[in-house]
Design a protein around this motif. Sequence first.
Motif, PDB file in Angstrom:
ATOM      1  N   GLU A  76       0.832  -1.206   0.000  1.00  0.00           N
ATOM      2  CA  GLU A  76       0.000   0.000   0.000  1.00  0.00           C
ATOM      3  C   GLU A  76       0.862   1.250   0.000  1.00  0.00           C
ATOM      4  OE1 GLU A  76      -3.560   2.194   2.581  1.00  0.00           O
ATOM      5  OE2 GLU A  76      -2.742   0.267   3.246  1.00  0.00           O
ATOM      6  N   SER A  79       2.259   1.850  -3.480  1.00  0.00           N
ATOM      7  CA  SER A  79       1.217   2.334  -4.381  1.00  0.00           C
ATOM      8  C   SER A  79       0.953   3.824  -4.186  1.00  0.00           C
ATOM      9  CB  SER A  79      -0.071   1.532  -4.155  1.00  0.00           C
ATOM     10  OG  SER A  79      -1.094   1.968  -5.018  1.00  0.00           O
ATOM     11  N   ILE A  80       0.885   4.254  -2.937  1.00  0.00           N
ATOM     12  CA  ILE A  80       0.640   5.671  -2.638  1.00  0.00           C
ATOM     13  C   ILE A  80       1.852   6.519  -3.012  1.00  0.00           C
ATOM     14  CG2 ILE A  80       0.255   7.336  -0.775  1.00  0.00           C
ATOM     15  CD1 ILE A  80      -1.357   5.147   0.663  1.00  0.00           C
ATOM     16  N   LYS A  82       4.271   5.955  -5.146  1.00  0.00           N
ATOM     17  CA  LYS A  82       4.544   6.047  -6.589  1.00  0.00           C
ATOM     18  C   LYS A  82       3.699   7.136  -7.245  1.00  0.00           C
ATOM     19  CE  LYS A  82       6.821   4.054  -9.119  1.00  0.00           C
ATOM     20  NZ  LYS A  82       8.204   4.354  -9.608  1.00  0.00           N
ATOM     21  N   ASP A  83       2.507   7.356  -6.723  1.00  0.00           N
ATOM     22  CA  ASP A  83       1.677   8.445  -7.246  1.00  0.00           C
ATOM     23  C   ASP A  83       2.242   9.804  -6.855  1.00  0.00           C
ATOM     24  OD1 ASP A  83      -0.149   6.812  -8.529  1.00  0.00           O
ATOM     25  OD2 ASP A  83      -1.490   6.694  -6.797  1.00  0.00           O
ATOM     26  N   LEU A  84       2.751   9.887  -5.632  1.00  0.00           N
ATOM     27  CA  LEU A  84       3.278  11.158  -5.133  1.00  0.00           C
ATOM     28  C   LEU A  84       4.686  11.446  -5.636  1.00  0.00           C
ATOM     29  CD1 LEU A  84       2.081  10.846  -1.419  1.00  0.00           C
ATOM     30  CD2 LEU A  84       1.068  12.268  -3.211  1.00  0.00           C
ATOM     31  N   TYR A  85       5.500  10.381  -5.750  1.00  0.00           N
ATOM     32  CA  TYR A  85       6.910  10.528  -6.146  1.00  0.00           C
ATOM     33  C   TYR A  85       7.220   9.509  -7.246  1.00  0.00           C
ATOM     34  CZ  TYR A  85       6.563  12.423  -1.407  1.00  0.00           C
ATOM     35  OH  TYR A  85       6.153  13.098  -0.270  1.00  0.00           O
ATOM     36  N   PRO A  86       6.765   9.754  -8.468  1.00  0.00           N
ATOM     37  CA  PRO A  86       6.890   8.757  -9.545  1.00  0.00           C
ATOM     38  C   PRO A  86       8.321   8.367  -9.900  1.00  0.00           C
ATOM     39  CG  PRO A  86       6.162  10.889 -10.401  1.00  0.00           C
ATOM     40  CD  PRO A  86       6.070  10.967  -8.916  1.00  0.00           C
ATOM     41  N   ALA A 108       1.879  -2.582  -7.779  1.00  0.00           N
ATOM     42  CA  ALA A 108       1.988  -1.345  -6.999  1.00  0.00           C
ATOM     43  C   ALA A 108       3.090  -0.440  -7.524  1.00  0.00           C
ATOM     44  CB  ALA A 108       2.234  -1.676  -5.526  1.00  0.00           C
ATOM     45  N   GLY A 109       4.089  -1.032  -8.214  1.00  0.00           N
ATOM     46  CA  GLY A 109       5.159  -0.214  -8.775  1.00  0.00           C
ATOM     47  C   GLY A 109       6.550  -0.549  -8.288  1.00  0.00           C
TER      48      GLY A 109
END
Length: 233
Positions: A76, A79-80, A82-86, A108-109
């Motif tokens: 989790e 996943s979070i 990666k959206d904030l810090y790609p 999740a990345g």
Amino acid sequence: MTNLKCMSTIPVAIVDDKTLLREALFNNLSYYNEISIVLQACDGSDFLDGLKALNPTERPQVVLMDIEMPVMDGIEAVSIAKDLYPDMHFLMLTVFDDDDKLFEAIKAGASGYLLKDEKVANIVKAVAEIVHEGGVPMSPRIARKALALLRKVPEATQAAAKEEETIAGEHALSTREMEILSRLVDGLNYQEIGERLFISPHTVRKHIANIYDKLHVSNKASAIKVATSKKWF
């Protein structure tokens, strides 16, 4: 949570709920000049809070992330984050090697997946591989599982293609017939279907007769049963 000043080439974070393991990993990694530990956290939530507190220039390039943790697990958190810090990379460092965890981590990345019994030198090498070569390092046991998962993909694709072939080949419903069948499933009568599709009820009736013939059924209920069982709509 501990913030440490970045001094070397690759800034790294360690996220693990086991204090002794986290500290042991920190101590072992400290012998390598190639990396610098800029953040330690005890769970995913603690890690995300730690990132917010860091100056953007001090954030880790690679995060060594455990999976099973209280409050927020590693998958989790990845996943979070990666959206904030790609641009941030995540190397899962865990005792779990089951298919579900591997698949979830990749979705999740995660950039790599190592078991905790890996030698520290291999972890350092994996960090460098991710940053400098864009690699996806995995422990041998994990790599074998990943390959097995990839082999399952063509099988699933073939099964889906076979199902599509059944729809197009055995039944061979036209686009218009599929439109009418979908409205039958929705509960519309001939008049309502005709009004929606701008055709006469007589034309609707002819199409439905063709549908029954192609589906090898004799009534609306049976046609709807075929459509729902095949999950066409």
